[in-house]
Every structure is written in structure tokens, then in C-alpha cells.
Design an enzyme around this catalytic site. Structure first.
Site, PDB file in Angstrom:
ATOM      1  N   TYR A 101       0.848  -1.184   0.000  1.00  0.00           N
ATOM      2  CA  TYR A 101       0.000   0.000   0.000  1.00  0.00           C
ATOM      3  C   TYR A 101       0.887   1.238   0.000  1.00  0.00           C
ATOM      4  O   TYR A 101       1.824   1.334   0.789  1.00  0.00           O
ATOM      5  CB  TYR A 101      -0.887   0.003   1.253  1.00  0.00           C
ATOM      6  CG  TYR A 101      -1.794   1.202   1.395  1.00  0.00           C
ATOM      7  CD1 TYR A 101      -2.836   1.423   0.488  1.00  0.00           C
ATOM      8  CD2 TYR A 101      -1.628   2.113   2.441  1.00  0.00           C
ATOM      9  CE1 TYR A 101      -3.684   2.515   0.624  1.00  0.00           C
ATOM     10  CE2 TYR A 101      -2.472   3.200   2.583  1.00  0.00           C
ATOM     11  CZ  TYR A 101      -3.498   3.402   1.680  1.00  0.00           C
ATOM     12  OH  TYR A 101      -4.337   4.488   1.819  1.00  0.00           O
ATOM     13  N   ASP A 149       9.307   2.727  -0.193  1.00  0.00           N
ATOM     14  CA  ASP A 149       8.260   3.365   0.588  1.00  0.00           C
ATOM     15  C   ASP A 149       8.507   2.997   2.048  1.00  0.00           C
ATOM     16  O   ASP A 149       8.144   1.909   2.499  1.00  0.00           O
ATOM     17  CB  ASP A 149       6.884   2.902   0.111  1.00  0.00           C
ATOM     18  CG  ASP A 149       5.756   3.547   0.920  1.00  0.00           C
ATOM     19  OD1 ASP A 149       6.058   4.201   1.945  1.00  0.00           O
ATOM     20  OD2 ASP A 149       4.586   3.383   0.538  1.00  0.00           O
ATOM     21  N   LYS A 199       4.401   8.928   9.043  1.00  0.00           N
ATOM     22  CA  LYS A 199       4.149   8.312  10.347  1.00  0.00           C
ATOM     23  C   LYS A 199       5.136   8.806  11.416  1.00  0.00           C
ATOM     24  O   LYS A 199       4.970   9.888  11.932  1.00  0.00           O
ATOM     25  CB  LYS A 199       4.097   6.795  10.188  1.00  0.00           C
ATOM     26  CG  LYS A 199       2.887   6.441   9.284  1.00  0.00           C
ATOM     27  CD  LYS A 199       2.540   5.000   9.110  1.00  0.00           C
ATOM     28  CE  LYS A 199       1.217   4.913   8.345  1.00  0.00           C
ATOM     29  NZ  LYS A 199       1.191   3.987   7.246  1.00  0.00           N
TER      30      LYS A 199
END
Ligand SMILES: *Cc1c(COP(=O)(O)O)cnc(C)c1O
Length: 432
Positions: A157, A252, A280
Site C-alpha cells: 500500500y 516506501d 508516520k
């Protein structure tokens, strides 16, 4: 506020009237009652809990129940909730104003901290979300190479970027959506989705269309189909193939950055990507993300280069302040990664029979199947009904795990040995 619940890991009946009432109201005004799909508990059934506050290892819902938190806002809270360094820095920053839309010294400081920590990053641009970081990185790769195709991996994702919502993990997997409505064919046609950990398929793709592939984007340790580590040689192979065919390798690291080591997965595995996305943890719980990498590539971004990317709140002073405090706190505690590694090992050892555990550092998933789980096809063979029972078993004992088989649980440094023991005990007590 310090109010440690007296009993952890013990079955109890929980009041949930407050959460239920809020969920009913929410569903009238917010699609599905939530601002991000996985929060709705659709993967495990039941009503989502509405959270009032967090402190250290715990979150507290609006009905006053306390839970040991293994979600950590889906990644940011490596140090638990309200780490004093971050809270103090934020309080001071509030006095100075919330946003200026002009450069600040703190943005430079955060950029320097990131570049110092992450081996491959020589220059970095701050954005507001991991989605934005990934969207910008693949645009940059296209602009830099003059090519249009992106290779991604099934179950990975990269945010809800139109062209990357092909065989995406996370909420898309939880809801069993094949892909999403609303993405034009022309967009998804720019993406080649291949099985994770299958280097041969990547080689085939490059042999067939090598001169059209701008980049390969990968979660170096997948976390959005549950935790799936890279097979030995997989990341090295991606590095070699992208180099050979003149495509860019994008790691990523929105989830793995500062979580698996201070330098992220790239430091752990010793691979140097061309571009890296982060989010994050680098925002310390505020909305902040980044993309960065080789200077010659990053120099193509506007205003120095022709590839446009902008943001009204990018480099927001509060978010940047939280990020700086977070990264400095991490820098001061290099031993934390070994401690988290041990802690998650302890939880893994408690796994019930018939369950395979995948874990890297403080990322861990209990897959309800014998395994091995090497890719999305494997992950999908899990017994999601058994996982749902496991989730509610833990929740009933005051332990908040991700409400989906296809998400990694995260450990934080706020978890004490007693917390971890109680969690391991509760896991062991799950009737197989
Ligand atoms: C969370 C995540 C994203 C998306 O970040 P948002 O801030 O939710 O947009 C992208 N990539 C990975 C690997 C993630 O874990």
C-alpha cells in the site's frame, strides 16, 4: 495524566454505550462513520471504539476503558502516546503560531535530521501525508526518467494514489475490494502489479517493457498485507534490475522509516534506493511526511526543476516541531531497536498452534494459517474469522490490536515488561 489501569490482560465486561452512541451519530455525517476505512472494524465485526485520550502504552475510550495499544495510530507512536519531549516542544511551538506559509528554520532542522539518519537521502521535501509523498515520488521518477510506467507489488500500500490503488493492501484488502471504483483505466494502465518476493516476474516485466518503466516502488518490509519480510536477495535484485534498466528504485518507508532502525529498512538491509518516502514516525503523531533521495533527482522538483509539487500546510510548524522532537528522542536512545526486537520476539513465542508469525523488529502479524506467508496470495489464505475471534479475545482483555488480519501490529517503547507479559499470556490463552 498517569492512571495505570489496575488490571491488565484479564477478561472483563466492557461498557461501550458511549462509543456506540457516537458511532450511530458518526454514520449519519461521515461515510461509514470513520475518516479512514479500517477504523470501522469491518474486518473483525463489532463497533469501533471512540478514543478519548492516550498516555504511554495505553489508549482510553470514551466509556473510560483502558487498552494496551498495539496500533499506535498505525505507526507514528514508536515511543508510545504523549512522549514528554514531543509534548513539551509542541506546547512551546503553539505560543509562536500555527502556520505561516513561509519558510521556517525548523523545516531546515528536520530536513537535516532526516538526511543525517537515512543513508540514501541527500535532499528532502516535506509534505502532509504518506499518500502525498508516494504520489510525488512516482511523479518525480516519471519526470526524471521521461517514462510512464510504475512497477508495484500486490498487497503493498502506498496511500490512496489513483494509479497505485491496483492490488493495494491495507483497507482495500480488509474490505476485500478487488481494486477501487473511480480510477480511470488510463491511470491503472500505468501500473504493473507483481507478486511480492518474486524477482523473476520483475525481471520478465523489465525484459518486456524495460524502456517504459520509470520506477519500482516497494515497501521494503511489507506491512499493509500484514507483516511480510523481503525474501533473501529480493531487495538486492530490485536494486540490480532498476540500475540495469535505468529505472528508479523507490523505497516506501512510510511505515518502516525510523521504526526498523534509525536509517529505516534501507539501513537494516544495506540497500540504497534512489528515492525514499517517509511519514508516520517523522511527524511524531502530527500530519507530516516526506520524500527524498539523490540530489540530482530531487533537484528536478520545483522551483529549481520542472516537476511541480506544492502544499499550503507543507512543513507546518507544529508538525515539524513534533517531528524534530521525535527524531531527537530516537537519536538519544539507540538501544530502543534491540529492545523492541526482543519484545516482539516474546509475543511471537506466545503464538497459538496453527498460527504463523511474521515479524521484523517492532512490526508483527499473527497470520491465522500454517504459513509460510511470503506474499499477498499467501496472506489472503488466512482464516479471517479466526483472526476476528482473536482480535475480540484480546480486546476483551484490554489489549487493542489492529482490527484486521491484513495490518501489522506495532510495538512501542512505552510497553513495560509487565505489559508484554500480560499480552503474551492473553495470546497464549486464545482457544485455538
Ligand atoms: C501509511 C502508509 C502510506 C500512506 O500514508 P498516509 O499518511 O496514510 O497517506 C503509504 N505507504 C505506506 C507503506 C504506509 O504504511
Amino acid at each position: 495524566m498517569k492512571s495505570e489501569p489496575a488490571i491488565i490482560g484479564e477478561a472483563k465486561t466492557t461498557k461501550t454505550a458511549g462509543s456506540e452512541a457516537l458511532f450511530r451519530r458518526a454514520k449519519e455525517v461521515i461515510p461509514g462513520g470513520v475518516n479512514s476505512p479500517v477504523r470501522a472494524f469491518r474486518g473483525v465485526g463489532g463497533n469501533p471504539l471512540f478514543i478519548q485520550r492516550g498516555d504511554g502504552a495505553h489508549i482510553y475510550d470514551v466509556d473510560g476503558n483502558a487498552y494496551l495499544d498495539y496500533v499506535g495510530s498505525w505507526g507514528p507512536h514508536l515511543l508510545g502516546h504523549r512522549p514528554p519531549e514531543v509534548i513539551q516542544a509542541l506546547s512551546a511551538a503553539l505560543e509562536l503560531g500555527t502556520s505561516f506559509g513561509a519558510p521556517t528554520g525548523r523545516e531546515v532542522e528536520l530536513a537535516e535530521l532526516i538526511i543525517d539518519a537515512v543513508p540514501s537521502v541527500e535532499m528532502v521535501r516535506l509534505v502532509n501525508s504518506g499518500t502525498e509523498a508516494c504520489m510525488s515520488a512516482i511523479r518525480l521518477a516519471r519526470g526524471f526518467t521521461g517514462r510512464e510506467l510504475t512497477v508495484k507489488f500486490e498487497g503493498c500500500y502506498h496511500g490512496h494514489v489513483d494509479s497505485l490503488l491496483v492490488k493495494a493492501g491495507s483497507g482495500v484488502a480488509t474490505l476485500s475490494l478487488p481494486d477501487t471504483a473511480g480510477v480511470p483505466r488510463a491511470f491503472s494502465d500505468t501500473t504493473i502489479a507483481l507478486p511480492f518476493n518474486d524477482l523473476e516476474r520483475v525481471e520478465d516485466a523489465f525484459r518486456a517493457r524495460g524502456d517504459e518503466i520509470a520506477s519500482v516502488i516497494v515497501e521494503p518490509v511489507a506491512g499493509n498485507m500484514g507483516c511480510v519480510p523481503p525474501a533473501p536477495g529480493f531487495l538486492q535484485g530490485l536494486r540490480q534490475l532498476t540500475e540495469k534498466y535505468g529505472a528508479l528504485l523507490i523505497f516506501d518507508e512510510v511505515m518502516t522509516g525510523f521504526r526498523l532502525s534509525r536509517g529505516g529498512a534501507q539501513q537494516l538491509f544495506g540497500i540504497t534506493p534512489d528515492l525514499t518516502t517517509m511519514g508516520k514516525i517523522i511527524g511524531g503523531g502530527l500530519p507530516l511526511a516526506a520524500y527524498g533521495g539523490r540530489k540530482d533527482i530531487m533537484s528536478k522538483v520545483a522551483p529549481v526543476g520542472p516537476i511541480y509539487q506544492a502544499g499550503t500546510l507543507s512543513g507546518n510548524p507544529l508538525a515539524v516541531t513534533a517531528g524534530i522532537a521525535m527524531l531527537r528522542a530516537i537519536e538519544k536512545r539507540p538501544e530502543l531497536y534491540d529492545e523492541l526486537e526482543q519484545a516482539s520476539n516474546e509475543l511471537a513465542a506466545a503464538a497459538p498452534a496453527g498460527v504463523v508469525v511474521n515479524r521484523v523488529g517492532s512490526m508483527i502479524t499473527f497470520f491465522f494459517q500454517p504459513g509460510p506467508v511470503r506474499n499477498y496470495e499467501d496472506a489472503k489464505c488466512s482464516d479471517t474469522a479466526a483472526f476476528a475471534r482473536f482480535f475480540h479475545h484480546l480486546l476483551g482483555r484490554g489489549i487493542y490490536f489492529p482490527p484486521s488480519q491484513f495490518e501489522a501490529a506495532f510495538l512501542s517503547t512505552a510497553l513495560s515488561p509487565a505489559h508484554l507479559n500480560a499480552t503474551a499470556q492473553a495470546i497464549r490463552e486464545f482457544p485455538a
